[in-house]
Motif scaffolding. Structure first.
Motif, PDB file in Angstrom:
ATOM      1  N   GLN A 117       0.845  -1.190   0.000  1.00  0.00           N
ATOM      2  CA  GLN A 117       0.000   0.000   0.000  1.00  0.00           C
ATOM      3  C   GLN A 117       0.880   1.239   0.000  1.00  0.00           C
ATOM      4  OE1 GLN A 117      -2.418  -1.236   3.483  1.00  0.00           O
ATOM      5  NE2 GLN A 117      -4.147  -1.373   2.064  1.00  0.00           N
ATOM      6  N   MET A 149      -7.472   3.488   3.175  1.00  0.00           N
ATOM      7  CA  MET A 149      -7.278   2.371   2.263  1.00  0.00           C
ATOM      8  C   MET A 149      -8.334   2.385   1.161  1.00  0.00           C
ATOM      9  SD  MET A 149      -6.339  -0.918   4.627  1.00  0.00           S
ATOM     10  CE  MET A 149      -5.149  -0.837   5.993  1.00  0.00           C
ATOM     11  N   PHE A 151     -10.299  -0.061  -0.545  1.00  0.00           N
ATOM     12  CA  PHE A 151     -10.664  -1.469  -0.431  1.00  0.00           C
ATOM     13  C   PHE A 151     -11.151  -2.054  -1.753  1.00  0.00           C
ATOM     14  CE2 PHE A 151     -11.117   0.040   3.999  1.00  0.00           C
ATOM     15  CZ  PHE A 151     -10.233  -0.838   4.599  1.00  0.00           C
ATOM     16  N   LEU A 154      -8.055  -2.906  -3.516  1.00  0.00           N
ATOM     17  CA  LEU A 154      -7.425  -4.047  -2.850  1.00  0.00           C
ATOM     18  C   LEU A 154      -8.105  -5.350  -3.263  1.00  0.00           C
ATOM     19  CD1 LEU A 154      -5.368  -5.143  -0.817  1.00  0.00           C
ATOM     20  CD2 LEU A 154      -7.073  -4.752   0.989  1.00  0.00           C
ATOM     21  N   LEU A 168       1.613  -5.663   4.808  1.00  0.00           N
ATOM     22  CA  LEU A 168       0.855  -4.589   5.457  1.00  0.00           C
ATOM     23  C   LEU A 168       1.780  -3.826   6.395  1.00  0.00           C
ATOM     24  CD1 LEU A 168      -1.993  -3.350   6.270  1.00  0.00           C
ATOM     25  CD2 LEU A 168      -2.023  -5.100   8.066  1.00  0.00           C
ATOM     26  N   VAL A 187      -9.379  -5.774   5.542  1.00  0.00           N
ATOM     27  CA  VAL A 187      -8.193  -6.338   4.876  1.00  0.00           C
ATOM     28  C   VAL A 187      -8.208  -7.859   4.999  1.00  0.00           C
ATOM     29  CG1 VAL A 187      -5.672  -6.523   4.949  1.00  0.00           C
ATOM     30  CG2 VAL A 187      -6.770  -4.284   5.168  1.00  0.00           C
ATOM     31  N   THR A 191      -8.324 -10.455   1.846  1.00  0.00           N
ATOM     32  CA  THR A 191      -7.176 -11.331   1.592  1.00  0.00           C
ATOM     33  C   THR A 191      -7.536 -12.803   1.785  1.00  0.00           C
ATOM     34  OG1 THR A 191      -6.416 -10.910   3.871  1.00  0.00           O
ATOM     35  CG2 THR A 191      -5.425  -9.588   2.098  1.00  0.00           C
ATOM     36  N   VAL A 198      -1.055 -12.476   4.663  1.00  0.00           N
ATOM     37  CA  VAL A 198      -0.651 -11.130   5.065  1.00  0.00           C
ATOM     38  C   VAL A 198       0.591 -11.192   5.946  1.00  0.00           C
ATOM     39  CG1 VAL A 198      -1.312  -9.052   6.350  1.00  0.00           C
ATOM     40  CG2 VAL A 198      -3.004 -10.238   4.922  1.00  0.00           C
TER      41      VAL A 198
END
Length: 396
Positions: A117, A149, A151, A154, A168, A187, A191, A198
């Motif tokens: 990120q 963020m 999302f 992501l 992260l 997150v 994921t 992560v």
């Protein structure tokens, strides 16, 4: 305050990277470099006392994270974060940056994608690209220097067939965000839905400013089995030179493959001095840490007031954690090279260029605020003088 954070320690000619590798203009100016993320405060006296004890012992052989070390660490993680860690989860290595590279090599194959990120700590890029993996950027959204963020993006990036891993930054360097439990939950949901592991770099997890709370990614419901937590005492207690960090991996399969690579590439010993320092840090230094963050909070407020009142063409992100300020200098209408020239050769101060953290950081500067307040104020005054000299020159 019980502890003194106002004294200045001369670090010149000690091998300190921040000081001895600084440009000659900075050395000649006699100013404190505000770059590399170590502090200009002596570590806690309790740690110094423990290191004297280590020196008196006189034998510095191969050392590992023994029962006393783990007990101190376990108590610290529970007390400061509410995180219960088990002995079998723990792997030790020399630092979080080496740990990132080892984890990337263990958990992905060449050509696979790793999400970061941006803007973000520069070694994240190297841990991916230098290992022949693909950098997949999930840029943070920036609204008037307030970051959040993205999302939706992501989700898109994690859905790619080649993406296997996300690194992260929690709390985030350089922007100083302390991600909320709700943000981290999202997150995890994204994921885990796409089979992405992560790695949570939590090296700044104790450096939290008033009104904020750090949440370890391992505390998110269901996340502990799908993450690798990287911590160290280096930032928290100004012990980066001790070269000691802790990796927590609950899932046995992931832990075994990381451990095998770790043993093959780096070994799992810790420094003999690191053991003494860590036990003292984790058991005796809560008060020192609390006072440190009270002092750093005061430095941030002074910096914000100075910019608001005397350099209003600059903007800043209000930090929630770390001791690193993120300042937007685009209002000076200079290229980043011109900015650096102004800072180094006219102001005589050294800041961390924002482009080091990614393209979106260009013409921002990261400022290390972990130094005696009068030295930070002195640097800001030199910046102010140089900026207005330049403005007057351009007006002629």
């Amino acid at each position: 305050m019980r502890y003194n954070f106002d004294s200045v320690t001369d670090r010149r000619e000690t091998g300190a990277i921040k000081w001895d590798s600084a440009p000659e203009a900075i050395k000649n100016a006699g100013t404190v470099p505000l770059t590399i993320a170590d502090m200009e405060f002596k570590t806690a006296p309790e740690i110094i006392s423990a290191l004297r004890e280590a020196t008196a012992h006189g034998i510095f052989g191969y050392t590992y994270a023994d029962k006393e070390y783990f007990g101190a660490l376990k108590g610290f993680m529970k007390r400061r974060h509410g995180l219960d860690v088990e002995r079998e989860w723990l792997l030790c290595t020399s630092g979080v940056v080496p740990a990132l590279g080892i984890a990337v090599r263990a958990l992905t194959e060449p050509g696979e994608g790793v999400v970061i990120q941006t803007p973000v700590y520069p070694p994240f890029y190297g841990a991916i690209a230098d290992n022949s993996r693909v950098i997949v950027e999930n840029p943070l959204k920036c609204d008037n220097c307030a970051y959040s963020m993205d999302f939706d993006d992501l989700e898109t990036k994690c859905a790619r067939d080649d993406v296997r891993l996300m690194i992260l930054c929690n709390p985030h360097n350089p922007i100083g965000r302390v991600w909320t439990r709700e943000e981290l939950q999202r997150v995890h949901e994204i994921t885990s839905r796409h089979g992405v592991t992560v790695i949570s770099d939590e090296i700044h997890g104790e450096l939290i400013l008033p009104g904020n709370k750090h949440t370890s990614f391992a505390l998110i419901d269901g996340a502990a089995d799908n993450c690798v937590i990287c911590t160290a005492m280096s930032k928290t207690f100004n012990l980066a030179g001790m070269m000691c960090s802790n990796i927590f991996v609950k899932d046995k399969h992931k832990r075994d493959i990381i451990k095998e690579r770790l043993q093959r590439e780096a070994g799992m010993c810790i420094g003999a001095f690191s053991r003494y320092a860590a036990i003292a840090a984790f058991t005796e230094c809560d008060d020192w840490l609390d006072e440190l963050m009270e002092y750093v909070a005061g430095n941030f407020e002074m910096l914000y007031s100075f910019i608001d009142e005397r350099l209003p063409m600059l903007k800043y992100t209000r930090a929630e954690g770390t001791y690193l300020a993120w300042v937007d200098m685009r209002g000076l209408n200079m290229s980043e090279d011109e900015l650096n020239e102004l800072l180094v050769n006219e102001a005589g101060i050294l800041l961390e260029r924002g482009s080091h953290f990614g393209k979106s950081g260009e013409c921002f500067m990261r400022i290390n605020t972990a130094l005696p307040r009068r030295e930070l104020k002195h640097a800001l005054e030199r910046l102010e003088a140089a900026v207005y000299r330049r403005i007057k020159k351009e007006e002629k």
